[in-house]
Write a protein that holds these residues in place. Structure first.
Motif, PDB file in Angstrom:
ATOM      1  N   ALA A 188      -1.330   5.121   4.617  1.00 29.85           N
ATOM      2  CA  ALA A 188      -0.888   5.217   3.235  1.00 29.85           C
ATOM      3  C   ALA A 188      -1.846   6.066   2.411  1.00 29.85           C
ATOM      4  CB  ALA A 188      -0.769   3.824   2.614  1.00 29.85           C
ATOM      5  N   ARG A 189      -3.125   6.031   2.754  1.00 26.73           N
ATOM      6  CA  ARG A 189      -4.109   6.794   2.010  1.00 26.73           C
ATOM      7  C   ARG A 189      -3.981   8.277   2.258  1.00 26.73           C
ATOM      8  NH1 ARG A 189      -8.501   3.489   2.973  1.00 26.73           N
ATOM      9  NH2 ARG A 189      -9.059   4.628   4.836  1.00 26.73           N
ATOM     10  N   SER A 190      -3.605   8.683   3.452  1.00 26.76           N
ATOM     11  CA  SER A 190      -3.499  10.100   3.745  1.00 26.76           C
ATOM     12  C   SER A 190      -2.183  10.649   3.251  1.00 26.76           C
ATOM     13  CB  SER A 190      -3.636  10.354   5.229  1.00 26.76           C
ATOM     14  OG  SER A 190      -2.617   9.731   5.947  1.00 26.76           O
TER      15      SER A 190
ATOM     16  N   GLY B 278      -3.338  11.190  -7.508  1.00 26.78           N
ATOM     17  CA  GLY B 278      -4.102  11.597  -6.335  1.00 26.78           C
ATOM     18  C   GLY B 278      -4.495  13.057  -6.381  1.00 26.78           C
TER      19      GLY B 278
ATOM     20  N   ALA C 117       0.831  -1.207   0.000  1.00 29.62           N
ATOM     21  CA  ALA C 117       0.000   0.000   0.000  1.00 29.62           C
ATOM     22  C   ALA C 117       0.866   1.257   0.000  1.00 29.62           C
ATOM     23  CB  ALA C 117      -0.927  -0.008   1.213  1.00 29.62           C
ATOM     24  N   PHE C 118       1.948   1.251   0.774  1.00 31.05           N
ATOM     25  CA  PHE C 118       2.845   2.409   0.775  1.00 31.05           C
ATOM     26  C   PHE C 118       3.524   2.586  -0.582  1.00 31.05           C
ATOM     27  CE2 PHE C 118       2.582   2.441   5.418  1.00 31.05           C
ATOM     28  CZ  PHE C 118       2.546   3.799   5.644  1.00 31.05           C
TER      29      PHE C 118
ATOM     30  N   PHE D  84      -6.253   1.477  -1.463  1.00 30.97           N
ATOM     31  CA  PHE D  84      -5.304   1.626  -0.371  1.00 30.97           C
ATOM     32  C   PHE D  84      -5.971   1.215   0.934  1.00 30.97           C
ATOM     33  CE2 PHE D  84      -4.291   4.913  -3.490  1.00 30.97           C
ATOM     34  CZ  PHE D  84      -3.027   4.521  -3.806  1.00 30.97           C
TER      35      PHE D  84
ATOM     36  N   ILE E 211     -10.573   6.414  -3.253  1.00 39.78           N
ATOM     37  CA  ILE E 211      -9.213   5.914  -3.088  1.00 39.78           C
ATOM     38  C   ILE E 211      -9.150   4.715  -2.133  1.00 39.78           C
ATOM     39  CG2 ILE E 211      -6.912   6.585  -2.282  1.00 39.78           C
ATOM     40  CD1 ILE E 211      -7.474   9.371  -3.284  1.00 39.78           C
TER      41      ILE E 211
ATOM     42  N   ALA F 228       0.932   3.930  -2.933  1.00 40.28           N
ATOM     43  CA  ALA F 228       0.656   5.328  -2.602  1.00 40.28           C
ATOM     44  C   ALA F 228       1.767   6.241  -3.105  1.00 40.28           C
ATOM     45  CB  ALA F 228       0.481   5.491  -1.096  1.00 40.28           C
ATOM     46  N   ARG F 229       3.009   5.800  -3.006  1.00 36.97           N
ATOM     47  CA  ARG F 229       4.130   6.602  -3.516  1.00 36.97           C
ATOM     48  C   ARG F 229       4.015   6.770  -5.032  1.00 36.97           C
ATOM     49  NH1 ARG F 229       6.846  10.446  -1.795  1.00 36.97           N
ATOM     50  NH2 ARG F 229       7.055   9.330   0.156  1.00 36.97           N
TER      51      ARG F 229
ATOM     52  N   VAL G 274       1.216   6.775  -6.755  1.00 32.71           N
ATOM     53  CA  VAL G 274       0.115   7.698  -7.024  1.00 32.71           C
ATOM     54  C   VAL G 274       0.562   9.135  -6.780  1.00 32.71           C
ATOM     55  CG1 VAL G 274      -2.164   8.420  -6.206  1.00 32.71           C
ATOM     56  CG2 VAL G 274      -1.719   6.024  -6.659  1.00 32.71           C
ATOM     57  N   VAL G 275       1.336   9.355  -5.742  1.00 31.20           N
ATOM     58  CA  VAL G 275       1.823  10.704  -5.458  1.00 31.20           C
ATOM     59  C   VAL G 275       2.798  11.162  -6.537  1.00 31.20           C
ATOM     60  CG1 VAL G 275       3.247  12.048  -3.863  1.00 31.20           C
ATOM     61  CG2 VAL G 275       1.431  10.585  -2.984  1.00 31.20           C
TER      62      VAL G 275
END
Length: 181
Positions: A179-181, A141, A128-129, A174, A170, A132-133, A135-136
C-alpha cells in the motif's frame, strides 16, 4: 481571463501553481451529445460484456465432476478476474461485487463468504489500501515526495536519501509495504 465567475459553479479548479484550469465537470448549460452519452464509455461496454458472458456461463450445463455450487463460484470468480484484468472496474469494487453476488445468489453463505475478514490483519491491510488511495487522490503523497526531493535532491545520493526519508515519513501511516508503494 476572469476565473472567479466560473469557480463558484465548480467548473474551474485551482492547480498547485495557483492557476485556474478547466476541470472535467459538467457545464449546466452545455447541451452537447457528449454529456448525454457519457455513460456509454469503454468501461461500461466491458462491464456489460463481462456480465453477459458470466450470465451465459451461469446457465451452461455444469461440467461433469463439479457440483453446481462450484461451477457458479467459478463463474463469479472468472467474472471478477476478467473485470480487473480488462480494467472494467477497480479491484476493490470488483472484489466487493463478486462477494456480494456470491452471497446474494446463495452460492456461499454469508458466514463462509465473510470469514476471511474475521482476522484483524486483513482489515488493517484493507484500511491501509483505502488510506493510500485517499493520499494518492488528494495528492498528499506527491506533495510530500516533491518537498523531500526539493530538500535533498541536489545529487544522486541525495535522491536515494529522499526515497528513504519519504518511506520513513509515510511508514507509520501505512503498515503495508504494498500500500505504501
Amino acid at each position: 481571463m476572469v476565473c472567479s465567475e466560473y469557480y463558484h459553479a465548480g467548473c474551474y479548479a485551482e492547480d498547485c501553481m495557483g492557476q485556474f484550469r478547466r476541470s472535467a465537470c459538467r457545464d449546466p448549460w452545455d447541451t452537447s451529445e457528449q454529456w448525454r452519452t457519457h455513460w456509454l464509455n469503454k468501461e461500461r461496454y466491458l462491464q456489460l460484456a463481462i456480465l453477459l458472458s458470466a450470465a451465459a456461463l451461469w446457465f451452461v450445463q455444469t461440467p461433469t465432476g463439479l457440483n453446481t455450487q462450484a461451477w457458479h463460484l467459478f463463474v463469479i470468480f472468472s467474472a471478477v478476474i476478467a473485470s480487473v484484468i480488462l480494467n472494467a472496474m477497480p479491484i476493490f469494487v470488483a472484489a466487493i461485487a463478486g462477494l456480494s453476488v456470491a452471497v446474494l445468489t446463495h452460492t456461499m453463505t454469508a458466514e463462509h463468504a465473510y470469514s476471511g475478514f474475521s482476522e484483524g490483519f486483513i482489515l488493517l491491510i484493507v484500511a491501509a489500501f483505502l488510506l493510500a488511495r485517499g493520499v494518492v487522490n488528494s495528492g498528499l503523497g506527491k506533495r510530500i515526495g516533491l518537498l523531500i526531493i526539493a530538500r535533498f535532491g541536489r545529487s544522486s545520493l541525495g535522491l536515494a536519501y529522499s526515497v528513504v526519508a519519504a518511506d520513513m515519513i509515510i511508514a507509520p501511516a501505512f503498515p503495508s509495504n504494498t500500500a505504501r508503494s
